[in-house]
Write an enzyme that holds these catalytic residues in place. Structure first.
Site, PDB file in Angstrom:
ATOM      1  N   HIS A  43       0.852  -1.186   0.000  1.00 27.80           N
ATOM      2  CA  HIS A  43       0.000   0.000   0.000  1.00 27.80           C
ATOM      3  C   HIS A  43       0.885   1.233   0.000  1.00 27.80           C
ATOM      4  O   HIS A  43       2.084   1.138   0.290  1.00 27.80           O
ATOM      5  CB  HIS A  43      -0.854   0.012   1.275  1.00 27.80           C
ATOM      6  CG  HIS A  43       0.012   0.192   2.484  1.00 27.80           C
ATOM      7  ND1 HIS A  43       0.651  -0.862   3.100  1.00 27.80           N
ATOM      8  CD2 HIS A  43       0.422   1.309   3.124  1.00 27.80           C
ATOM      9  CE1 HIS A  43       1.401  -0.395   4.074  1.00 27.80           C
ATOM     10  NE2 HIS A  43       1.292   0.926   4.119  1.00 27.80           N
ATOM     11  N   HIS A 125       5.563   6.388  -0.757  1.00 20.09           N
ATOM     12  CA  HIS A 125       6.321   5.166  -1.052  1.00 20.09           C
ATOM     13  C   HIS A 125       5.489   3.937  -0.707  1.00 20.09           C
ATOM     14  O   HIS A 125       4.558   4.017   0.103  1.00 20.09           O
ATOM     15  CB  HIS A 125       7.625   5.137  -0.240  1.00 20.09           C
ATOM     16  CG  HIS A 125       7.376   5.019   1.221  1.00 20.09           C
ATOM     17  ND1 HIS A 125       7.099   6.115   2.013  1.00 20.09           N
ATOM     18  CD2 HIS A 125       7.320   3.939   2.042  1.00 20.09           C
ATOM     19  CE1 HIS A 125       6.885   5.709   3.246  1.00 20.09           C
ATOM     20  NE2 HIS A 125       7.003   4.383   3.293  1.00 20.09           N
TER      21      HIS A 125
HETATM   22  O1  3AM Z   1       3.814   2.811   4.355  1.00 15.99           O
HETATM   23  P1  3AM Z   1       4.770   2.248   5.329  1.00 15.99           P
HETATM   24  O2  3AM Z   1       4.822   0.761   5.309  1.00 15.99           O
HETATM   25  O3  3AM Z   1       6.121   2.881   5.267  1.00 15.99           O
HETATM   26  O4  3AM Z   1       5.690   2.416   8.837  1.00 15.99           O
HETATM   27  C1  3AM Z   1       4.297   2.264   8.986  1.00 15.99           C
HETATM   28  C2  3AM Z   1       3.614   1.923   7.694  1.00 15.99           C
HETATM   29  O5  3AM Z   1       4.203   2.731   6.707  1.00 15.99           O
HETATM   30  C3  3AM Z   1       3.687   3.600   9.261  1.00 15.99           C
HETATM   31  O6  3AM Z   1       2.326   3.445   8.931  1.00 15.99           O
HETATM   32  C4  3AM Z   1       2.209   2.457   7.931  1.00 15.99           C
HETATM   33  C5  3AM Z   1       1.225   1.409   8.357  1.00 15.99           C
HETATM   34  O7  3AM Z   1       1.623   0.833   9.562  1.00 15.99           O
HETATM   35  N1  3AM Z   1       3.860   4.004  10.648  1.00 15.99           N
HETATM   36  C6  3AM Z   1       3.872   3.198  11.724  1.00 15.99           C
HETATM   37  N2  3AM Z   1       4.076   3.931  12.828  1.00 15.99           N
HETATM   38  C7  3AM Z   1       4.195   5.224  12.433  1.00 15.99           C
HETATM   39  C8  3AM Z   1       4.397   6.453  13.097  1.00 15.99           C
HETATM   40  N3  3AM Z   1       4.518   6.506  14.424  1.00 15.99           N
HETATM   41  C9  3AM Z   1       4.061   5.261  11.038  1.00 15.99           C
HETATM   42  N4  3AM Z   1       4.132   6.390  10.324  1.00 15.99           N
HETATM   43  C10 3AM Z   1       4.346   7.528  11.023  1.00 15.99           C
HETATM   44  N5  3AM Z   1       4.466   7.565  12.359  1.00 15.99           N
END
Ligand code: 3AM
Length: 176
Positions: A43, A125
């Site tokens: 996603h 991304h």
């Molecule tokens: O799209 P990605 O996979 O990079 O890294 C987590 C994931 O991002 C991000 O939210 C998405 C779904 O879990 N994520 C997790 N904790 C986070 C935080 N504290 C976060 N993004 C920003 N702040």
């Protein structure tokens, strides 16, 4: 009793594209590079909300009902590695205005609803590999996939049996 869920807004990837990406990924990266994200979990995060109460979830969903942003075409022609979080990602060299506006809107609604938003700039991304903390050989190009983003969705992140899964809770159309 109040319950809270770990939530985020994201662009889903069309199923066929998920499959193309994971087939390409298997050839493009060695197994030691990192832990592959499951096809169904691929996603593009628009706004991370964190742990959200049922009441706040409802409020955010009703705000999302009113979004009338246009759809856009997204070209996946960029790749990179962030060693600190250990993420190898697929992205775009030119983020379309519609994508940036949609993320900005969701992030500002989230912030106004009390969901902490990172001050880091939005870098759209799709996470391909996690736990990629060692140097990774990044292929010089991607197949240059493009897709039309026609919806965005609210996801719940669930950690069960040692795995994280993302469940789509609700989906909204982008304007034609
Ligand atoms: O799209 P990605 O996979 O990079 O890294 C987590 C994931 O991002 C991000 O939210 C998405 C779904 O879990 N994520 C997790 N904790 C986070 C935080 N504290 C976060 N993004 C920003 N702040």
């Amino acid at each position: 009793m109040s319950s809270s869920r770990r939530l985020f807004f994201a662009l889903p990837l069309p199923d066929a594209l998920q499959q193309q990406v994971i087939r390409w990924r298997a050839d493009a990266f060695s197994p030691e590079a990192g832990r592959p994200v499951a096809a169904a979990n691929l996603h593009l995060t628009l706004a991370f909300l964190g742990e959200v109460s049922a009441q706040k979830e409802q409020a955010l969903a009703r705000l999302a009902d009113r979004i009338a942003q246009p759809g856009f075409s997204l070209r996946l022609d960029d790749l990179g590695h962030w060693p600190r979080p250990g993420v190898v990602w697929l992205g775009t060299r030119r983020a379309p205005r519609g994508l940036l506006q949609l993320a900005e809107l969701l992030r500002s609604q989230a912030a106004r609803s009390g969901c902490y938003q990172s001050p880091m700039p939005f870098h759209p991304h799709i996470t391909l590999l996690r736990a990629a903390t060692q140097p990774v050989a990044i292929p010089p190009t991607t197949p240059g996939w493009a897709f039309n983003a026609e919806t965005f969705a609210l996801y719940q992140s669930v950690f069960e049996n040692g795995r994280t899964r993302y469940h789509q809770l609700e989906q909204w159309p982008l304007a034609p």
